[in-house]
Design a protein around this motif. Structure first.
Motif, PDB file in Angstrom:
ATOM      1  N   PRO A 116      55.491  48.918  78.321  1.00  0.00           N
ATOM      2  CA  PRO A 116      55.144  47.619  79.277  1.00  0.00           C
ATOM      3  C   PRO A 116      55.417  46.439  78.454  1.00  0.00           C
ATOM      4  O   PRO A 116      55.889  45.368  78.838  1.00  0.00           O
ATOM      5  N   ASP A 117      55.368  46.398  77.141  1.00  0.00           N
ATOM      6  CA  ASP A 117      55.653  45.176  76.329  1.00  0.00           C
ATOM      7  C   ASP A 117      57.042  45.240  75.891  1.00  0.00           C
ATOM      8  O   ASP A 117      57.273  44.249  75.067  1.00  0.00           O
ATOM      9  N   GLY A 118      57.909  46.281  76.201  1.00  0.00           N
ATOM     10  CA  GLY A 118      59.482  46.083  75.714  1.00  0.00           C
ATOM     11  C   GLY A 118      59.656  46.894  74.650  1.00  0.00           C
ATOM     12  O   GLY A 118      60.987  46.815  73.993  1.00  0.00           O
ATOM     13  N   TRP A 119      58.783  47.771  74.044  1.00  0.00           N
ATOM     14  CA  TRP A 119      59.369  48.342  72.815  1.00  0.00           C
ATOM     15  C   TRP A 119      59.806  49.847  73.366  1.00  0.00           C
ATOM     16  O   TRP A 119      59.305  50.422  74.189  1.00  0.00           O
ATOM     17  N   TRP A 120      60.835  50.155  72.217  1.00  0.00           N
ATOM     18  CA  TRP A 120      61.505  51.630  72.363  1.00  0.00           C
ATOM     19  C   TRP A 120      61.183  52.622  71.433  1.00  0.00           C
ATOM     20  O   TRP A 120      60.660  52.295  70.475  1.00  0.00           O
ATOM     21  N   GLN A 121      61.200  53.882  71.887  1.00  0.00           N
ATOM     22  CA  GLN A 121      61.170  55.115  71.001  1.00  0.00           C
ATOM     23  C   GLN A 121      61.768  55.999  71.499  1.00  0.00           C
ATOM     24  O   GLN A 121      62.376  56.222  72.523  1.00  0.00           O
ATOM     25  N   ALA A 122      62.204  57.161  70.266  1.00  0.00           N
ATOM     26  CA  ALA A 122      63.189  57.902  70.695  1.00  0.00           C
ATOM     27  C   ALA A 122      62.409  59.427  70.038  1.00  0.00           C
ATOM     28  O   ALA A 122      61.630  59.216  69.064  1.00  0.00           O
ATOM     29  N   ARG A 123      62.588  60.457  70.683  1.00  0.00           N
ATOM     30  CA  ARG A 123      62.237  61.861  70.148  1.00  0.00           C
ATOM     31  C   ARG A 123      63.410  62.812  70.079  1.00  0.00           C
ATOM     32  O   ARG A 123      64.272  62.802  71.018  1.00  0.00           O
ATOM     33  N   CYS A 124      63.363  63.393  69.111  1.00  0.00           N
ATOM     34  CA  CYS A 124      64.208  64.797  68.718  1.00  0.00           C
ATOM     35  C   CYS A 124      63.974  66.022  69.272  1.00  0.00           C
ATOM     36  O   CYS A 124      62.603  66.262  69.373  1.00  0.00           O
TER      37      CYS A 124
END
Length: 140
Positions: A97-105
């Protein structure tokens, strides 16, 4: 001074025809997503069912990566790296909601830290991939 069609010799016409054919049949090369891989294939030849102008530009065995990963437009994977990347597909999660991104393998051993710009995730995943392939030493 301009040349009229009547003034063009057969040899000149042959050269012009060859140049026009080369322009019409120029390859559209796609690169492998594996960092450091120099393999390419001719996507135009592949899509039109033609034989590429160089054998090494064949699309045989290439895989396509769709969107939803750390590659927003998708990408291409050469046969040499299809198994490795297939076992380590990066999935980008929607921003918080505050605009941060994350990725997972998909290997479930790597998750990126949260970042404000989604473009950072590709480089972080590439580092994980290179470490997994033994091309980078593990972090100290």
């Amino acid at each position: 001074m301009s040349t009229t069609p009547a003034q063009i010799t057969e040899a000149e016409l042959s050269v012009l025809t060859a140049e026009l054919d080369a322009l019409r049949n120029a390859p559209v090369l796609r690169n492998c997503l594996m960092p450091g891989c120099l393999r390419q294939y001719d996507s135009l030849a592949s899509l039109s069912g033609k034989t590429p102008s160089r054998p090494e530009w064949s699309s045989a065995g290439w895989k396509m990566l769709g969107s939803g990963t750390v590659f927003p437009a998708g990408g291409n994977i050469c046969p040499d790296h299809a198994d490795l990347i297939g076992a380590h597909l990066p999935r980008r999660h929607s921003p918080t909601p505050d605009g941060w991104w994350q990725a997972r393998c998909t290997c479930d051993t790597w998750v990126s830290p949260l970042h404000r710009w989604h473009g950072v995730l590709r480089a972080l995943w590439e580092e994980h991939l290179l470490e997994t392939a033994g091309l980078l030493p593990p972090p100290a």
